[in-house]
Design an enzyme around this catalytic site. Structure first.
Site, PDB file in Angstrom:
ATOM      1  CE  LYS A   1    -107.289 -64.749  57.353  1.00  0.00           C
ATOM      2  NZ  LYS A   1    -108.572 -64.137  57.729  1.00  0.00           N
TER       3      LYS A   1
ATOM      4  CB  CYS B   1    -116.207 -60.965  63.225  1.00  0.00           C
ATOM      5  SG  CYS B   1    -117.321 -62.199  62.513  1.00  0.00           S
TER       6      CYS B   1
END
Length: 338
Positions: free
Chosen positions: A83, A183
């Site tokens: 990322k 999440c």
């Protein structure tokens, strides 16, 4: 310094003007985490012209990230790009005048002092309180503001902490009493991420441009779906706080980070026993017993229908398919070795 039309609309905003823009150009920030919060934060900071953005993240792009992590695309997921690297690639295309430092790895008590060296504000793009307490302790020890944020489901909260002026994160949250919701267990909607990370960035821009009088000075909580919003005034520090009052900094006192970490809600255990990995060597070894995919940054080995090993050059291994550290260590020892 004369600025191009790139920042003309921002400089028309009276609290910033050219003087504020120059302060941004001379500022440095650390963003910890390049996931949902971190990608939005970096997007705003780089477009605003903050001089140097240092970014650290330990993970790689997966298809499930694309719903809310704005700097990534399907090609990043197909290539299993780290990322931090994928974010840097996008950010440099947005603004070539900003320096972006990308670090693939963990923020730990062993490297945090180096990470925050020369930094004006640290921004929280993480997904766990263990790292947040580490950032909080490091910031208050070294007198650096900390922009905290967290999001789950349709709700989030944020606050901007300044050493010697406000309480710290430990004063308003108790370590070990988090909700346990992530999440990955209860979901998240992208607009909630955008709101919280935008609030984090706005407070940071106020501070960096010398507009401290306009800082919100609250712990702000919002729930976009159920139309709720609260502001709790930041109170006086807890007199028993081990960080901002007793200067003990618990997260910095640990001799080392846990070498085996369960990534909450990810069905993954991270194991970090080695200081480096030769991906070419690992590929040759694992190709005999697994389906492997190697990139310049990591090696993914599919052992069976449930277990994957993701190996990084810095020595970290993600054992995917279990949240049991003992079972993860068994797979690690079997295929990586002690």
């Amino acid at each position: 310094m004369v600025y191009s039309t790139r920042y003309s609309r921002q400089m028309l905003f009276t609290p910033i003007r050219e003087a504020g823009q120059e302060k941004l150009a001379n500022s440095t920030v650390l963003v910890v985490g390049a996931g949902a919060l971190g990608t939005v934060i970096c997007n705003h900071l780089v477009r605003a012209g903050v001089g140097l953005v240092r970014l650290i993240d330990r993970d790689y792009v997966e298809l499930s990230n694309l719903q809310r992590q704005m700097l990534f695309d399907e090609d990043d997921a197909k290539k299993a790009m780290p990322k931090a690297i994928a974010a840097k690639n996008k950010l440099e295309k947005m603004n070539s005048t900003v320096s972006v430092e990308a670090i693939v790895g963990n923020a730990t008590n062993e490297n945090i002092t180096e990470l925050i060296k020369g930094i004006d504000v640290v921004l929280d793009g993480t997904d766990n309180f263990s790292t947040r307490y580490l950032l909080n302790d490091a910031c208050f020890k070294h007198n650096i503001p900390f922009s905290y944020g967290g999001v789950v489901s349709s709700r989030g909260m944020t606050a901007f902490f300044i050493p010697n002026e406000t309480p710290c994160l430990r004063c308003i949250t108790n370590e070990g009493t988090e909700s346990g919701q992530t999440c990955d267990t209860v979901g998240v909607i992208s607009p909630a991420v955008d709101v919280i990370s935008s609030l984090q960035t706005t407070e940071t821009l106020k501070f960096l441009t010398g507009n401290k009088r306009n800082l919100r000075n609250t712990l702000k909580t919002v729930d976009l779906w159920f139309n709720q919003q609260y502001d709790i005034k930041l109170s006086n520090p807890d007199p028993n706080c081990p960080t901002c009052q007793k200067n003990e900094y618990p997260a910095l006192q640990r001799t080392a980070q846990d070498s085996e970490i369960v990534l909450c809600g990810r069905d993954t255990v991270q194991i970090h026993h080695k200081t480096g990995m030769d991906l070419e060597f690992c590929e040759k070894q694992l190709a005999k017993v697994a389906t492997v995919q190697r990139t310049p940054f990591l090696l993914k080995a599919t052992i069976n229908e449930t277990i994957n090993l993701v190996i990084f050059t810095d020595g970290r291994v993600l054992v995917q398919g279990t949240e049991d550290p003992v079972q993860a260590r068994t797979w690690y020892d079997r295929y990586i070795g002690s």
